[in-house]
Scaffold this active site. Structure first.
Site, PDB file in Angstrom:
ATOM      1  N   ARG A 272      -1.693  -5.994  -8.743  1.00 29.80           N
ATOM      2  CA  ARG A 272      -0.468  -6.841  -8.352  1.00 29.80           C
ATOM      3  C   ARG A 272      -0.419  -7.857  -9.257  1.00 29.80           C
ATOM      4  O   ARG A 272       0.889  -8.222  -9.859  1.00 29.80           O
ATOM      5  CB  ARG A 272      -0.857  -7.571  -7.022  1.00 29.80           C
ATOM      6  CG  ARG A 272      -0.680  -6.748  -5.735  1.00 29.80           C
ATOM      7  CD  ARG A 272      -1.493  -7.400  -4.685  1.00 29.80           C
ATOM      8  NE  ARG A 272      -2.846  -7.471  -4.845  1.00 29.80           N
ATOM      9  CZ  ARG A 272      -3.693  -7.734  -3.665  1.00 29.80           C
ATOM     10  NH1 ARG A 272      -3.369  -8.008  -2.621  1.00 29.80           N
ATOM     11  NH2 ARG A 272      -4.971  -7.924  -4.093  1.00 29.80           N
TER      12      ARG A 272
ATOM     13  N   LYS B  65     -15.297  -7.672   3.225  1.00 24.05           N
ATOM     14  CA  LYS B  65     -14.646  -9.155   3.330  1.00 24.05           C
ATOM     15  C   LYS B  65     -14.578  -9.885   4.695  1.00 24.05           C
ATOM     16  O   LYS B  65     -15.279 -10.950   4.561  1.00 24.05           O
ATOM     17  CB  LYS B  65     -13.034  -9.151   2.921  1.00 24.05           C
ATOM     18  CG  LYS B  65     -12.870  -8.588   1.684  1.00 24.05           C
ATOM     19  CD  LYS B  65     -11.356  -8.352   1.495  1.00 24.05           C
ATOM     20  CE  LYS B  65     -10.887  -7.559   0.583  1.00 24.05           C
ATOM     21  NZ  LYS B  65      -9.606  -7.056   0.520  1.00 24.05           N
TER      22      LYS B  65
ATOM     23  N   HIS C  86       0.762  -1.033  -0.068  1.00 19.64           N
ATOM     24  CA  HIS C  86       0.100  -0.026  -0.056  1.00 19.64           C
ATOM     25  C   HIS C  86       0.876   1.290   0.063  1.00 19.64           C
ATOM     26  O   HIS C  86       0.610   2.196  -0.875  1.00 19.64           O
ATOM     27  CB  HIS C  86      -0.912   0.158   1.388  1.00 19.64           C
ATOM     28  CG  HIS C  86      -1.960  -1.199   1.283  1.00 19.64           C
ATOM     29  ND1 HIS C  86      -2.112  -1.705   2.555  1.00 19.64           N
ATOM     30  CD2 HIS C  86      -2.773  -1.294   0.607  1.00 19.64           C
ATOM     31  CE1 HIS C  86      -2.911  -2.404   2.282  1.00 19.64           C
ATOM     32  NE2 HIS C  86      -3.580  -2.450   1.309  1.00 19.64           N
TER      33      HIS C  86
ATOM     34  N   SER D  98      -3.110  -7.775   2.696  1.00 18.34           N
ATOM     35  CA  SER D  98      -3.231  -7.676   4.108  1.00 18.34           C
ATOM     36  C   SER D  98      -3.798  -9.081   4.584  1.00 18.34           C
ATOM     37  O   SER D  98      -3.290  -9.394   5.665  1.00 18.34           O
ATOM     38  CB  SER D  98      -4.292  -6.293   4.380  1.00 18.34           C
ATOM     39  OG  SER D  98      -3.931  -5.165   3.959  1.00 18.34           O
TER      40      SER D  98
HETATM   41  O1  PNS Z   1      -8.578  -2.963   0.629  1.00 23.06           O
HETATM   42  P1  PNS Z   1      -9.851  -3.464  -0.123  1.00 23.06           P
HETATM   43  O2  PNS Z   1     -10.670  -4.175   0.623  1.00 23.06           O
HETATM   44  O3  PNS Z   1      -9.423  -4.072  -1.484  1.00 23.06           O
HETATM   45  O4  PNS Z   1     -10.633  -2.077  -0.572  1.00 23.06           O
HETATM   46  C1  PNS Z   1     -11.782  -2.313  -1.450  1.00 23.06           C
HETATM   47  C2  PNS Z   1     -12.414  -1.045  -1.567  1.00 23.06           C
HETATM   48  C3  PNS Z   1     -12.853  -0.298  -0.010  1.00 23.06           C
HETATM   49  C4  PNS Z   1     -11.655   0.066  -2.305  1.00 23.06           C
HETATM   50  C5  PNS Z   1     -13.854  -1.269  -2.432  1.00 23.06           C
HETATM   51  O5  PNS Z   1     -14.565  -2.310  -1.674  1.00 23.06           O
HETATM   52  C6  PNS Z   1     -14.842   0.005  -2.442  1.00 23.06           C
HETATM   53  O6  PNS Z   1     -14.555   0.932  -3.267  1.00 23.06           O
HETATM   54  N1  PNS Z   1     -15.746  -0.168  -1.746  1.00 23.06           N
HETATM   55  C7  PNS Z   1     -16.783   1.069  -1.601  1.00 23.06           C
HETATM   56  C8  PNS Z   1     -18.141   0.566  -2.124  1.00 23.06           C
HETATM   57  C9  PNS Z   1     -18.312   0.881  -3.360  1.00 23.06           C
HETATM   58  O7  PNS Z   1     -17.977   2.040  -4.055  1.00 23.06           O
HETATM   59  N2  PNS Z   1     -18.817  -0.118  -4.278  1.00 23.06           N
HETATM   60  C10 PNS Z   1     -18.758   0.194  -5.711  1.00 23.06           C
HETATM   61  C11 PNS Z   1     -17.571  -0.212  -6.358  1.00 23.06           C
HETATM   62  S1  PNS Z   1     -17.999  -0.521  -8.208  1.00 23.06           S
END
Ligand code: PNS
Length: 162
Positions: free
Chosen positions: A91, A41, A17, A128
């Site tokens: 990644r 998750k 990150h 993570s």
């Molecule tokens: O670190 P992560 O868990 O991979 O992050 C995922 C995250 C938080 C970036 C993603 O789940 C997200 O953007 N969630 C917000 C909800 C949202 O906007 N959903 C629609 C996306 S198309």
């Protein structure tokens, strides 16, 4: 003033990150590190406050970032904060399908663009979730997370196993 979001759960922040945020910070005036309040998750290991504190400690060497918490749609948060772009790390090919889908959905919703940075090769296996799994069973994660995060993982899993 182009502002970009670097969103995530950051449970906990890893060197992967930090690499992406540092590199993004060179291309935008300001980076908002957007920490999701309730990661989907699973139950998060670290509280929202802990995740923010660790990020603040680990990014203290940068001068053009701030940390904000969001819930709900990322694109709405972006609009509220005047962010023009989202930056994500890729990644491996396995990240691509889902990230592309999210980028296209976000683009459709508000027109926001997502920029992908290729993860530095030394971090391409890092997540993570895997870091937590290794740390939970006593493995050495000192090359994968900043020292303060490694310590907090040891403390947390030490408490759980005590
Ligand atoms: O670190 P992560 O868990 O991979 O992050 C995922 C995250 C938080 C970036 C993603 O789940 C997200 O953007 N969630 C917000 C909800 C949202 O906007 N959903 C629609 C996306 S198309």
């Amino acid at each position: 003033m182009p502002i970009a979001l670097c969103p995530g759960s950051f449970d906990p922040v890893t060197l992967g990150h930090i690499d992406i945020i540092e590199r993004a910070a060179r291309h935008f005036d300001e980076i908002i590190v957007a920490v999701i309040r309730n990661p989907q998750k699973s139950q998060s290991l670290f509280s929202l406050e802990e995740r923010q504190d660790l990020l603040a400690e680990c990014l203290g060497h940068l001068d053009n970032f701030r940390i904000e918490v969001f819930k709900g749609l990322l694109v709405e948060f972006a609009k509220e904060h005047g962010a023009d772009s989202i930056v994500k790390g890729l990644r491996a090919v396995s990240d691509f399908d889902y990230e592309l889908q999210m980028a296209q959905m976000n683009q459709r919703l508000t027109g926001i663009d997502t920029f992908f940075l290729s993860t530095s090769p030394q971090y391409s296996f890092l997540s993570s979730s895997l870091v937590k799994e290794v740390a939970r069973f006593g493995g050495d994660v000192s090359t994968m997370v900043p020292p303060i995060v490694a310590k907090r993982l040891r403390d947390r899993y030490g408490e759980e196993n005590a």
